[in-house]
Design a protein around this motif. Structure first.
Motif, PDB file in Angstrom:
ATOM      1  N   VAL A 108      -5.981 -60.406  -6.777  1.00  0.00           N
ATOM      2  CA  VAL A 108      -5.329 -59.584  -5.756  1.00  0.00           C
ATOM      3  C   VAL A 108      -3.829 -59.470  -6.050  1.00  0.00           C
TER       4      VAL A 108
ATOM      5  N   LYS B 219      -3.343 -57.193  -9.040  1.00  0.00           N
ATOM      6  CA  LYS B 219      -3.577 -55.792  -8.675  1.00  0.00           C
ATOM      7  C   LYS B 219      -2.400 -55.229  -7.875  1.00  0.00           C
ATOM      8  N   ASP B 220      -1.853 -56.044  -6.949  1.00  0.00           N
ATOM      9  CA  ASP B 220      -0.710 -55.594  -6.150  1.00  0.00           C
ATOM     10  C   ASP B 220       0.517 -55.331  -7.019  1.00  0.00           C
TER      11      ASP B 220
ATOM     12  N   LYS C   2       4.803 -60.378   0.498  1.00  0.00           N
ATOM     13  CA  LYS C   2       3.376 -60.290   0.828  1.00  0.00           C
ATOM     14  C   LYS C   2       2.855 -61.654   1.288  1.00  0.00           C
TER      15      LYS C   2
ATOM     16  N   GLN D 195       2.411 -51.459  -7.955  1.00  0.00           N
ATOM     17  CA  GLN D 195       3.822 -51.116  -7.761  1.00  0.00           C
ATOM     18  C   GLN D 195       4.457 -50.518  -9.018  1.00  0.00           C
TER      19      GLN D 195
ATOM     20  N   TYR E 292      -0.438 -64.027   0.990  1.00  0.00           N
ATOM     21  CA  TYR E 292      -1.696 -64.224   0.279  1.00  0.00           C
ATOM     22  C   TYR E 292      -2.480 -65.412   0.834  1.00  0.00           C
TER      23      TYR E 292
END
Length: 165
Positions: free
Chosen positions: A112, A115-116, A153, A120, A155
């Motif tokens: 994750v 991917k984030d 973020k 960007q 997580y």
């Protein structure tokens, strides 16, 4: 070509600080007048990295969780580092709750984060290595942007940034 800079994204917990917080919580449990004779207990298993609470009722389990959480917080341990399970019945009419201490980034969370970062479109490469992520780029400014982005973020576990070079 310029030399690449890199850093690691890790999730680690200082078990000595957890042990110290556990000792303080155990001491408070023995001294508090409302919990002293309740038959409640806290156990720390360093090998399995678990905290186990045994108490006579769900309400008391909640009070003991609050005590442990406050001691961990005072010692600089992030609250997301402990994942509490559901309360379950134990022998003698007691209630047991087990909390596991999160150490390392699991594959799913690493995917994750990867991917984030790629979404960007930073000019950086991300590699998943066992329980950490290595981010590298030719530009140190890009790495600073990636760190700021990941910090913004959530997580579900504490993340640290190490080996910045």
């Amino acid at each position: 070509m310029a030399k690449e800079s890199s850093f690691d994204i890790v999730s680690s917990v200082d078990m000595q600080e957890v042990d110290n917080a556990y000792g303080q919580a155990k001491k408070e449990l023995a001294q508090r007048y409302d919990l002293k004779d309740s038959g409640s207990s806290i156990d720390l298993d360093k090998a399995k990295k678990t905290l186990t609470i045994v108490a006579p009722a769900d309400f008391v389990v909640g009070q003991i969780k609050d005590i442990i959480s406050s001691k961990l917080f005072k010692r600089g341990i992030d609250m997301t580092a402990v994942k509490w399970g559901n309360n379950e019945n134990a022998s003698g009419g007691m209630v047991r709750c087990v909390g596991s201490i999160v150490e390392g980034i699991d594959r799913e969370t690493a995917g994750v984060i990867n991917k984030d970062i790629k979404a960007q479109k930073f000019k950086a490469k991300v590699q998943i290595e066992q329980d950490k992520l290595r981010v590298s780029s030719a530009s140190r400014d890009t790495l600073q942007e990636v760190i700021a982005f990941v910090k913004s973020k959530d997580y579900g576990q504490p993340l640290q940034f190490e080996n910045y070079r």
